[in-house]
Design a protein around this motif. Structure first.
Motif, PDB file in Angstrom:
ATOM      1  N   ARG A  61       0.835  -1.206   0.000  1.00  0.00           N
ATOM      2  CA  ARG A  61       0.000   0.000   0.000  1.00  0.00           C
ATOM      3  C   ARG A  61       0.865   1.250   0.000  1.00  0.00           C
ATOM      4  N   MET A  62       1.948   1.212   0.761  1.00  0.00           N
ATOM      5  CA  MET A  62       2.883   2.345   0.756  1.00  0.00           C
ATOM      6  C   MET A  62       3.555   2.497  -0.612  1.00  0.00           C
ATOM      7  N   THR A  63       3.879   1.360  -1.250  1.00  0.00           N
ATOM      8  CA  THR A  63       4.489   1.407  -2.581  1.00  0.00           C
ATOM      9  C   THR A  63       3.538   2.047  -3.579  1.00  0.00           C
ATOM     10  N   ARG A  64       2.266   1.639  -3.541  1.00  0.00           N
ATOM     11  CA  ARG A  64       1.279   2.236  -4.456  1.00  0.00           C
ATOM     12  C   ARG A  64       1.115   3.722  -4.190  1.00  0.00           C
ATOM     13  N   ALA A  65       1.115   4.089  -2.910  1.00  0.00           N
ATOM     14  CA  ALA A  65       0.971   5.515  -2.573  1.00  0.00           C
ATOM     15  C   ALA A  65       2.162   6.315  -3.076  1.00  0.00           C
ATOM     16  N   SER A  66       3.352   5.773  -2.949  1.00  0.00           N
ATOM     17  CA  SER A  66       4.536   6.500  -3.417  1.00  0.00           C
ATOM     18  C   SER A  66       4.538   6.620  -4.939  1.00  0.00           C
ATOM     19  N   LEU A  67       4.063   5.583  -5.628  1.00  0.00           N
ATOM     20  CA  LEU A  67       3.954   5.677  -7.081  1.00  0.00           C
ATOM     21  C   LEU A  67       2.910   6.719  -7.480  1.00  0.00           C
ATOM     22  N   GLY A  68       1.808   6.754  -6.727  1.00  0.00           N
ATOM     23  CA  GLY A  68       0.797   7.772  -7.004  1.00  0.00           C
ATOM     24  C   GLY A  68       1.350   9.171  -6.825  1.00  0.00           C
ATOM     25  N   LEU A  69       2.160   9.349  -5.784  1.00  0.00           N
ATOM     26  CA  LEU A  69       2.792  10.644  -5.577  1.00  0.00           C
ATOM     27  C   LEU A  69       3.778  10.943  -6.703  1.00  0.00           C
ATOM     28  N   GLY A  70       4.531   9.924  -7.107  1.00  0.00           N
ATOM     29  CA  GLY A  70       5.488  10.111  -8.189  1.00  0.00           C
ATOM     30  C   GLY A  70       4.833  10.458  -9.503  1.00  0.00           C
ATOM     31  N   ARG A  73       2.590  12.490 -10.030  1.00  0.00           N
ATOM     32  CA  ARG A  73       2.343  13.932 -10.135  1.00  0.00           C
ATOM     33  C   ARG A  73       3.532  14.681 -10.718  1.00  0.00           C
ATOM     34  N   LEU A  74       4.696  14.034 -10.671  1.00  0.00           N
ATOM     35  CA  LEU A  74       5.914  14.693 -11.148  1.00  0.00           C
ATOM     36  C   LEU A  74       6.529  13.988 -12.358  1.00  0.00           C
ATOM     37  N   SER A  75       6.420  12.675 -12.426  1.00  0.00           N
ATOM     38  CA  SER A  75       7.041  11.882 -13.494  1.00  0.00           C
ATOM     39  C   SER A  75       6.063  11.657 -14.623  1.00  0.00           C
ATOM     40  N   ALA A  76       6.455  12.022 -15.847  1.00  0.00           N
ATOM     41  CA  ALA A  76       5.578  11.843 -17.003  1.00  0.00           C
ATOM     42  C   ALA A  76       5.349  10.370 -17.300  1.00  0.00           C
ATOM     43  N   GLY A  77       6.391   9.546 -17.115  1.00  0.00           N
ATOM     44  CA  GLY A  77       6.259   8.127 -17.405  1.00  0.00           C
ATOM     45  C   GLY A  77       5.311   7.418 -16.465  1.00  0.00           C
ATOM     46  N   VAL A  78       5.435   7.691 -15.165  1.00  0.00           N
ATOM     47  CA  VAL A  78       4.554   7.062 -14.181  1.00  0.00           C
ATOM     48  C   VAL A  78       3.118   7.534 -14.400  1.00  0.00           C
ATOM     49  N   LYS A  79       2.951   8.810 -14.701  1.00  0.00           N
ATOM     50  CA  LYS A  79       1.616   9.350 -14.965  1.00  0.00           C
ATOM     51  C   LYS A  79       0.976   8.659 -16.165  1.00  0.00           C
ATOM     52  N   LEU A  80       1.754   8.469 -17.230  1.00  0.00           N
ATOM     53  CA  LEU A  80       1.240   7.803 -18.420  1.00  0.00           C
ATOM     54  C   LEU A  80       0.853   6.359 -18.099  1.00  0.00           C
ATOM     55  N   GLY A  81       1.650   5.691 -17.265  1.00  0.00           N
ATOM     56  CA  GLY A  81       1.338   4.317 -16.890  1.00  0.00           C
ATOM     57  C   GLY A  81       0.003   4.194 -16.198  1.00  0.00           C
ATOM     58  N   THR A 135      11.294  12.691 -18.547  1.00  0.00           N
ATOM     59  CA  THR A 135      10.576  13.961 -18.542  1.00  0.00           C
ATOM     60  C   THR A 135       9.705  14.032 -17.296  1.00  0.00           C
ATOM     61  N   GLY A 136       9.427  15.250 -16.883  1.00  0.00           N
ATOM     62  CA  GLY A 136       8.594  15.444 -15.710  1.00  0.00           C
ATOM     63  C   GLY A 136       8.637  16.882 -15.253  1.00  0.00           C
ATOM     64  N   LEU A 137       7.876  17.153 -14.213  1.00  0.00           N
ATOM     65  CA  LEU A 137       7.840  18.500 -13.660  1.00  0.00           C
ATOM     66  C   LEU A 137       9.025  18.696 -12.726  1.00  0.00           C
ATOM     67  N   SER A 138       9.900  19.610 -13.069  1.00  0.00           N
ATOM     68  CA  SER A 138      11.052  19.979 -12.240  1.00  0.00           C
ATOM     69  C   SER A 138      12.151  18.923 -12.319  1.00  0.00           C
ATOM     70  N   PRO A 139      13.344  19.269 -11.882  1.00  0.00           N
ATOM     71  CA  PRO A 139      14.437  18.280 -11.845  1.00  0.00           C
ATOM     72  C   PRO A 139      14.102  17.042 -11.020  1.00  0.00           C
ATOM     73  N   ILE A 169      12.903  11.206 -10.853  1.00  0.00           N
ATOM     74  CA  ILE A 169      11.986  10.093 -10.607  1.00  0.00           C
ATOM     75  C   ILE A 169      11.744   9.319 -11.902  1.00  0.00           C
ATOM     76  N   ASP A 170      11.568  10.063 -12.979  1.00  0.00           N
ATOM     77  CA  ASP A 170      11.294   9.434 -14.266  1.00  0.00           C
ATOM     78  C   ASP A 170      12.491   8.619 -14.753  1.00  0.00           C
ATOM     79  N   ARG A 171      13.690   9.146 -14.530  1.00  0.00           N
ATOM     80  CA  ARG A 171      14.875   8.403 -14.937  1.00  0.00           C
ATOM     81  C   ARG A 171      15.008   7.108 -14.142  1.00  0.00           C
ATOM     82  N   ASN A 172      14.727   7.162 -12.849  1.00  0.00           N
ATOM     83  CA  ASN A 172      14.761   5.964 -12.015  1.00  0.00           C
ATOM     84  C   ASN A 172      13.726   4.939 -12.492  1.00  0.00           C
ATOM     85  N   TYR A 173      12.557   5.447 -12.886  1.00  0.00           N
ATOM     86  CA  TYR A 173      11.490   4.596 -13.409  1.00  0.00           C
ATOM     87  C   TYR A 173      11.917   3.937 -14.717  1.00  0.00           C
TER      88      TYR A 173
END
Length: 585
Positions: A323-332, A334-342, A362-366, A371-375
């Motif tokens: 549940r914490m993992t899903r929450a952290s991905l949900g937070l991510g 908001r900033l990571s274009a790749g996670v958002k697209l997923g 790509t994403g909002l801010s450095p 986050i996107d690069r890690n993803y």
């Protein structure tokens, strides 16, 4: 005594590896040639295992033994290889060479391998699912005794800082064998190298863990020889490997008092006799493998997928973790274009795969881009990009075969996503295919794939249409009739073998006899639970639960549809495979 002929064969990357060949002395006329392949242990070379040719006393069988890369008379830095996966691929290339040069088919090969060589061979058997007759593994080095606390993570950290480097073996010859002559020759042999590269050592550990964990995927009749007094490798992983082996015919022999050099021990005659009996018995019987066509309903991967699909006990530690993992991905997201697209289209969607292929963070801010690069750098997505490289390579290879046969190249991809790997594989190809038909069930993919065709300037020969990859009738009546069909990343998403078999049958009806099929597989994935517990599918946002298919299972489905496997590629982690099969005449 039989006398060896010194020969070489060329690997996929152009390296000339040395091997010895002992021709059969009493082959039966009219029968297919049979062979035993011998693979030496780490640090050594083919000369150190050559005594088995006479000791096994199989006059009607050819024997072959290579010097692995960086060993003996083969080139390369001593004790090194580009990767452990490269060494496993070398085994497949060796077998291909034996078929083309010596007329020995894979079905008529038995393999004997020791220590590190046994792990290389076990990895090859797991990843490539060769149809060899039998396998003998002597003291496989699934886990080397390093004796230094935290040695493995320390070596991994040092490699990140220093790059590849070499470590010397701590093992003294007297702890390898009780045979005084064997011990003396080890210390005096100029072709023995005491060093091993950290790349190979760490790759050995990683491959061994995967093969031991998933030994159920290995169906080859296997005999395991365990040295009872081995100071070099741990025994527990060897026992686990045997317990999990999927082979119907398997034997385990524990040899009391034997040191690590099992096949070079002083009193090895009983072990050699067991090997000889096992090899002869399997040569005497027709090649037979259990059917895996119903592995979706019964077996290890079926149970694994069911376990991943079950909900965890509410508020258990694992439930809270995911549940914490899903929450952290949900937070991510908001900033990571790749996670958002997923989350928007599904992490298994064509849109997500096209984003992964482009590999531009790509994403909002450095922070978002970090986050996107890690993803994008997760092992699964790295494997997907390597799968694209292999797809493009095999597409060009199959197109070349068709041109050599003076046949038209008519391509169809039945679930193309955006079709990027097909279209980018056309770069530099002359002449271009006569036609390219891309199909997908998603309107988004059809729209974006059509735009990509136009962007690549291929609208004169390529078109994108909506189509169901599981509609057998629509596949069977494809126009124009394809000579090269592609199905990539589709069957891995569906557990049902009957559905996959129907799709393959439709392709078999469509592809001209002698034409080719390129298909992908996912025999292994280290992030299955992460995917199932935290990521969502394109299918109505459901949990993305995957059932793995072993390479043997995937190959059986393709064979049942009327295709014969020709060649294969697999990434260095053993996650994604890409294979080519030919439509049987």
């Amino acid at each position: 005594m039989r006398h060896a002929q010194d020969r070489t064969f060329t690997t996929h990357d152009g390296v000339e590896l040395f091997y010895r060949h002992w021709p059969a002395t009493d082959a039966t006329p009219g029968e297919p040639r049979k062979a035993v392949l011998l693979f030496h242990r780490g640090h050594e070379h083919s000369g150190r295992i050559a005594h088995l040719v006479d000791e096994l006393d199989l006059a009607g069988v050819d024997f072959f033994a290579w010097d692995a890369r960086g060993h003996g008379q083969s080139p390369g830095a001593r004790g090194d290889s580009p990767s452990f996966a490269t060494s496993a691929r070398d085994v497949q290339t060796f077998c291909d060479h034996l078929a083309s040069t010596h007329g020995i088919d894979e079905e008529n090969i038995a393999v004997v391998a020791q220590s590190v060589g046994a792990v290389v061979v076990a990895t090859w058997v797991h990843d490539y699912a060769p149809r060899i007759r039998s396998l003998v593994l002597a003291s496989p080095a699934f886990k080397v005794k390093l004796y230094v606390p935290f040695a493995r993570p320390g070596l991994a950290l040092m490699r990140k800082v220093r790059g590849n480097f070499f470590v010397n073996s701590y093992v003294k010859a007297r702890f390898l064998s009780h045979d005084p002559q064997r011990v003396a020759s080890y210390d005096q042999d100029p072709l023995i190298t005491k060093s091993i590269s950290v790349t190979v050592l760490l790759g050995l550990y990683e491959a061994a863990e995967r093969v031991v964990a998933d030994a159920q995927a290995i169906q080859v009749p296997t005999q395991l020889l365990i040295s009872g007094a081995d100071f070099v490798v741990h025994r527990k992983p060897q026992e686990q490997f045997f317990e999990r082996l999927g082979s119907v015919d398997k034997e385990k022999h524990i040899l009391p008092g034997f040191f690590h050099d099992t096949l070079g021990e002083q009193h090895r005659a009983p072990a050699v006799a067991s090997m000889r009996r096992f090899i002869l018995q399997n040569f005497a019987r027709p090649l037979n493998r259990p059917s895996l066509l119903e592995a979706d309903r019964l077996g290890a991967t079926c149970a694994e997928a069911e376990t991943l699909a079950r909900s965890l006990p509410r508020n258990s530690l694992r439930d809270l973790y995911w549940r914490m993992t899903r929450a952290s991905l949900g937070l991510g997201s908001r900033l990571s274009a790749g996670v958002k697209l997923g989350f928007a289209t599904g992490f298994d969607s064509g849109s997500t795969l096209d984003y992964v292929y482009r590999n531009q963070a790509t994403g909002l801010s450095p922070v978002g881009r970090m986050i996107d690069r890690n993803y994008l750098d997760s092992i699964g997505w790295r494997g997907i990009r390597q799968r694209k490289v292999h797809l493009e390579e095999l597409l060009r290879l199959a197109m070349g075969w068709l041109r050599e046969q003076q046949r038209e190249v008519r391509i169809v991809d039945i679930a193309a996503g955006h079709g990027r790997y097909i279209l980018e594989a056309m770069q530099g190809v002359t002449p271009l295919p006569e036609s390219i038909l891309l199909r997908d069930y998603s309107d988004i993919n059809v729209r974006d794939g059509s735009a990509l065709i136009n962007d690549k300037g291929l609208d004169g020969i390529a078109r994108f249409v909506k189509g169901d990859a599981f509609d057998r009738q629509s596949l069977a009546t494809l126009t124009p009739r394809p000579t090269l069909a592609v199905v990539s990343g589709l069957y891995e998403l569906f557990a049902d073998n009957e559905r996959v078999a129907g799709s393959l049958a439709g392709l078999a009806d469509a592809v001209e006899p002698g034409g080719y099929l390129i298909y992908t597989g996912q025999p292994w994935h280290p992030q299955l639970e992460l995917i199932a517990r935290a990521l969502t599918s394109h299918r109505d946002g459901q949990a993305w639960v995957m059932r793995r298919r072993s390479q043997a299972e995937m190959d059986q489905l393709v064979q049942a549809a009327g295709f014969r496997k020709v060649t294969q590629r697999v990434d260095e982690w053993g996650i994604f495979s890409v294979s080519v099969a030919q439509r049987v005449q």
